[in-house]
Structure formats: C-alpha cells, structure tokens
Design a protein around this motif. Structure first.
Motif, PDB file in Angstrom:
ATOM      1  N   TRP A 130     -59.786  96.940  29.595  1.00 24.03           N
ATOM      2  CA  TRP A 130     -58.769  96.030  29.054  1.00 24.03           C
ATOM      3  C   TRP A 130     -58.604  96.287  27.571  1.00 24.03           C
ATOM      4  CZ3 TRP A 130     -55.932  94.142  32.626  1.00 24.03           C
ATOM      5  CH2 TRP A 130     -56.478  93.832  33.874  1.00 24.03           C
ATOM      6  N   GLU A 178     -51.292  94.956  33.934  1.00 26.96           N
ATOM      7  CA  GLU A 178     -51.268  93.694  33.193  1.00 26.96           C
ATOM      8  C   GLU A 178     -51.843  92.603  34.078  1.00 26.96           C
ATOM      9  OE1 GLU A 178     -48.092  92.358  30.532  1.00 26.96           O
ATOM     10  OE2 GLU A 178     -47.053  94.210  31.133  1.00 26.96           O
ATOM     11  N   HIS A 179     -52.566  91.695  33.457  1.00 30.98           N
ATOM     12  CA  HIS A 179     -53.179  90.582  34.174  1.00 30.98           C
ATOM     13  C   HIS A 179     -52.957  89.324  33.347  1.00 30.98           C
ATOM     14  CE1 HIS A 179     -56.384  88.029  35.791  1.00 30.98           C
ATOM     15  NE2 HIS A 179     -56.338  88.785  36.861  1.00 30.98           N
ATOM     16  N   SER A 180     -52.678  88.224  34.005  1.00 31.55           N
ATOM     17  CA  SER A 180     -52.382  86.980  33.282  1.00 31.55           C
ATOM     18  C   SER A 180     -53.556  86.508  32.423  1.00 31.55           C
ATOM     19  CB  SER A 180     -51.978  85.882  34.262  1.00 31.55           C
ATOM     20  OG  SER A 180     -53.014  85.652  35.198  1.00 31.55           O
ATOM     21  N   ASP A 181     -54.796  86.789  32.825  1.00 25.41           N
ATOM     22  CA  ASP A 181     -55.961  86.360  32.054  1.00 25.41           C
ATOM     23  C   ASP A 181     -56.454  87.410  31.065  1.00 25.41           C
ATOM     24  OD1 ASP A 181     -56.040  83.916  33.360  1.00 25.41           O
ATOM     25  OD2 ASP A 181     -57.350  84.675  34.946  1.00 25.41           O
ATOM     26  N   TYR A 182     -56.373  88.676  31.440  1.00 19.70           N
ATOM     27  CA  TYR A 182     -56.972  89.742  30.638  1.00 19.70           C
ATOM     28  C   TYR A 182     -55.980  90.494  29.775  1.00 19.70           C
ATOM     29  CZ  TYR A 182     -60.643  88.883  34.030  1.00 19.70           C
ATOM     30  OH  TYR A 182     -61.574  88.286  34.828  1.00 19.70           O
TER      31      TYR A 182
END
Length: 161
Positions: free
Chosen positions: A150, A83-87
């Motif tokens: 993603w 998990e990524h805050s932007d993607y």
C-alpha cells in the motif's frame, strides 16, 4: 530496431486513465526477471511510492520471479494498481505458475527452508516486505502468490520514523 508504434512503458503509464491497466510479464528466462523488475519499478514510481518502498517492491518481484524460474520452469507475473476504501492506493504483485506446486506451504514459509539449496529467504521475505500476502498451491497444478504494497503503509520501517 526502433518501432514508433511501440511506446515505452513509462509513456503508456503517463497517458493511462486513472485506472491503470495491469502489466503482465512472462517469466521464461533469466533476462525476464530483470525486465519484470524494471516494469514493476516504473509502475511503482508512477503510483508515487517512495524510494524505500520501490526497493521493497523490486526485491519482491526479484524473489517471486526467481522462484518461477527455479521451481516451476517459468510462469507469469502481473502487476496491478489497486484501490481500497480503507487502505487507499496500492500495487498488487501476482506470481502464477503451473509448476509442481508446494506440498507444505507452512514449511515453505519458514525462514531457512529451501528445496533449491538456497538461503530460504524468498517467500518469508516477500511476506515481510509487503503489507498483505497470500499463497495458494496445489501439488501437480501450480502456485499463485498474491502480495500487496500500500502507498500509505500501515506499518513503517524504523528508518522512516
């Protein structure tokens, strides 16, 4: 023989906590390539990837696993939920070997280049099929390829528009 203590991967994924455990696939022989593709497909389905992206993920796994066999006499693949805050949510695919390494990564990334007398579409194809791609290699030590797909891709296929 059936062993009730061993759960199929899809059952393990259904019962997993929100942060899914990484899946490690040793690649030592041809059948391991297809086992890795199957395990990667199950993870991609569980994460909610659409059919087009699941197919892309399977191709990436196939190419990287075949490279492990052909160029390094085996290695391992690791699939992770990330998990990524932007993607947002994604699937990371990592290929690791202790083979001869790649002397010229820039050359290896060119379409048509091959040391194994193939089409030379493997690594460049993996880069095109994923949203993020990184390769590290040291001659005599080995190679690590890290690719991410993603769930909500920033770029879309012409067939998905």
């Amino acid at each position: 023989m059936y062993d009730p203590r061993i759960q199929p991967l899809h059952r393990m994924l259904e019962q997993s906590q929100p942060m899914m455990e990484p899946v490690t696939c040793p690649i030592r022989k041809e059948v391991d390539v297809y086992l890795a593709m199957s395990r990667g497909r199950v993870m991609a389905e569980h994460l909610g990837f659409k059919l087009v992206d699941r197919t892309r993920i399977e191709i990436v796994i196939l190419e990287l696993a075949r490279n492990l066999l052909v160029h390094a006499n085996g290695g391992q693949m690791i699939f992770r939920r990330i998990e990524h805050s932007d993607y947002g949510l994604g699937m990371a695919i990592e290929s690791i070997d202790q083979g001869p390494g790649i002397a010229d990564i820039e050359l290896a990334m060119q379409d048509g280049y091959s040391t194994a007398h193939t089409l030379g579409a493997g690594l460049p194809g993996v880069r095109r099929l994923t949203d993020q791609f990184q390769i590290e290699s040291q001659v005599g030590i080995g190679t690590r390829v890290y690719a991410v797909k993603w769930l909500q891709s920033l770029r879309r296929s012409i067939y998905e528009r």
